[in-house]
Design a protein around this motif. Structure first.
Motif, PDB file in Angstrom:
ATOM      1  N   UNK A   1       0.841  -1.179   0.000  1.00 51.20           N
ATOM      2  CA  UNK A   1       0.000   0.000   0.000  1.00 51.20           C
ATOM      3  C   UNK A   1       0.889   1.246   0.000  1.00 51.20           C
ATOM      4  N   UNK A   2       0.531   2.217  -0.794  1.00 50.24           N
ATOM      5  CA  UNK A   2       1.308   3.444  -0.941  1.00 50.24           C
ATOM      6  C   UNK A   2       0.996   4.425   0.196  1.00 50.24           C
ATOM      7  N   UNK A   3       2.002   5.212   0.539  1.00 53.18           N
ATOM      8  CA  UNK A   3       1.775   6.284   1.500  1.00 53.18           C
ATOM      9  C   UNK A   3       1.087   7.437   0.777  1.00 53.18           C
ATOM     10  N   UNK A   4       0.565   8.374   1.536  1.00 50.65           N
ATOM     11  CA  UNK A   4      -0.081   9.533   0.918  1.00 50.65           C
ATOM     12  C   UNK A   4       0.916  10.354   0.109  1.00 50.65           C
ATOM     13  N   UNK A   5       2.159  10.430   0.559  1.00 51.43           N
ATOM     14  CA  UNK A   5       3.179  11.162  -0.195  1.00 51.43           C
ATOM     15  C   UNK A   5       3.442  10.486  -1.536  1.00 51.43           C
ATOM     16  N   UNK A   6       3.532   9.164  -1.530  1.00 54.12           N
ATOM     17  CA  UNK A   6       3.728   8.422  -2.778  1.00 54.12           C
ATOM     18  C   UNK A   6       2.530   8.596  -3.707  1.00 54.12           C
ATOM     19  N   UNK A   7       1.351   8.590  -3.132  1.00 58.22           N
ATOM     20  CA  UNK A   7       0.142   8.792  -3.919  1.00 58.22           C
ATOM     21  C   UNK A   7       0.115  10.200  -4.520  1.00 58.22           C
ATOM     22  N   UNK A   8       0.504  11.203  -3.739  1.00 56.27           N
ATOM     23  CA  UNK A   8       0.568  12.581  -4.241  1.00 56.27           C
ATOM     24  C   UNK A   8       1.588  12.688  -5.366  1.00 56.27           C
ATOM     25  N   UNK A   9       2.729  12.013  -5.216  1.00 54.14           N
ATOM     26  CA  UNK A   9       3.744  12.019  -6.274  1.00 54.14           C
ATOM     27  C   UNK A   9       3.205  11.372  -7.549  1.00 54.14           C
ATOM     28  N   UNK A  10       2.412  10.328  -7.379  1.00 55.76           N
ATOM     29  CA  UNK A  10       1.802   9.658  -8.525  1.00 55.76           C
ATOM     30  C   UNK A  10       0.848  10.601  -9.257  1.00 55.76           C
ATOM     31  N   UNK A  11       0.081  11.386  -8.507  1.00 56.20           N
ATOM     32  CA  UNK A  11      -0.815  12.371  -9.122  1.00 56.20           C
ATOM     33  C   UNK A  11      -0.011  13.428  -9.885  1.00 56.20           C
ATOM     34  N   UNK A  12       1.131  13.830  -9.340  1.00 60.70           N
ATOM     35  CA  UNK A  12       1.984  14.811 -10.008  1.00 60.70           C
ATOM     36  C   UNK A  12       2.509  14.249 -11.327  1.00 60.70           C
ATOM     37  N   UNK A  13       2.939  12.992 -11.312  1.00 57.69           N
ATOM     38  CA  UNK A  13       3.425  12.350 -12.532  1.00 57.69           C
ATOM     39  C   UNK A  13       2.314  12.221 -13.568  1.00 57.69           C
ATOM     40  N   UNK A  14       1.132  11.870 -13.119  1.00 64.08           N
ATOM     41  CA  UNK A  14      -0.006  11.748 -14.026  1.00 64.08           C
ATOM     42  C   UNK A  14      -0.341  13.099 -14.646  1.00 64.08           C
ATOM     43  N   UNK A  15      -0.283  14.162 -13.851  1.00 71.44           N
ATOM     44  CA  UNK A  15      -0.556  15.508 -14.369  1.00 71.44           C
ATOM     45  C   UNK A  15       0.468  15.875 -15.445  1.00 71.44           C
ATOM     46  N   UNK A  16       1.714  15.508 -15.244  1.00 68.94           N
ATOM     47  CA  UNK A  16       2.744  15.793 -16.245  1.00 68.94           C
ATOM     48  C   UNK A  16       2.449  15.050 -17.550  1.00 68.94           C
ATOM     49  N   UNK A  17       2.024  13.795 -17.455  1.00 68.98           N
ATOM     50  CA  UNK A  17       1.676  13.032 -18.663  1.00 68.98           C
ATOM     51  C   UNK A  17       0.459  13.638 -19.358  1.00 68.98           C
ATOM     52  N   UNK A  18      -0.498  14.099 -18.590  1.00 64.17           N
ATOM     53  CA  UNK A  18      -1.675  14.742 -19.183  1.00 64.17           C
ATOM     54  C   UNK A  18      -1.286  16.023 -19.907  1.00 64.17           C
ATOM     55  N   UNK A  19      -0.398  16.826 -19.313  1.00 68.41           N
ATOM     56  CA  UNK A  19       0.066  18.054 -19.972  1.00 68.41           C
ATOM     57  C   UNK A  19       0.733  17.730 -21.311  1.00 68.41           C
ATOM     58  N   UNK A  20       1.548  16.667 -21.338  1.00 71.59           N
ATOM     59  CA  UNK A  20       2.201  16.258 -22.588  1.00 71.59           C
ATOM     60  C   UNK A  20       1.178  15.815 -23.628  1.00 71.59           C
TER      61      UNK A  20
END
Length: 77
Positions: free
Chosen positions: A1-20
């Motif tokens: 199970x991911x920590x909230x920080x890891x989950x937040x980092x995952x959202x940041x990475x997803x946002x970067x892919x969406x921007x691309x």
């Protein structure tokens, strides 16, 4: 199970892919026929909404335990 920080980092990475994806579709749209261009505009609206919501949820998750952070009312339980 991911920590909230890891989950937040995952959202940041997803946002970067969406921007691309948004940037790529905007560039491709110039060379499309009118029917496909309308479909691309629809896709761009959806991608921009997904980007906005991904950023918002990522921010809420990142500051979940921060008492001084003002939570977004949309995602408050």
């Amino acid at each position: 199970m991911a920590t909230l920080q890891e989950l937040a980092d995952s959202y940041t990475e997803t946002a970067a892919r969406l921007r691309l994806a948004i940037r790529a579709l905007e560039e491709e749209k110039c060379n499309m026929d009118p029917h496909r261009r309308n479909a691309a505009e629809h896709d761009l609206r959806l991608l921009r909404q997904m980007l906005r919501e991904t950023r918002e949820v990522g921010e809420v998750v990142r500051h979940y335990y921060d008492r001084t952070y003002w939570h977004n009312r949309r995602y408050t339980f």
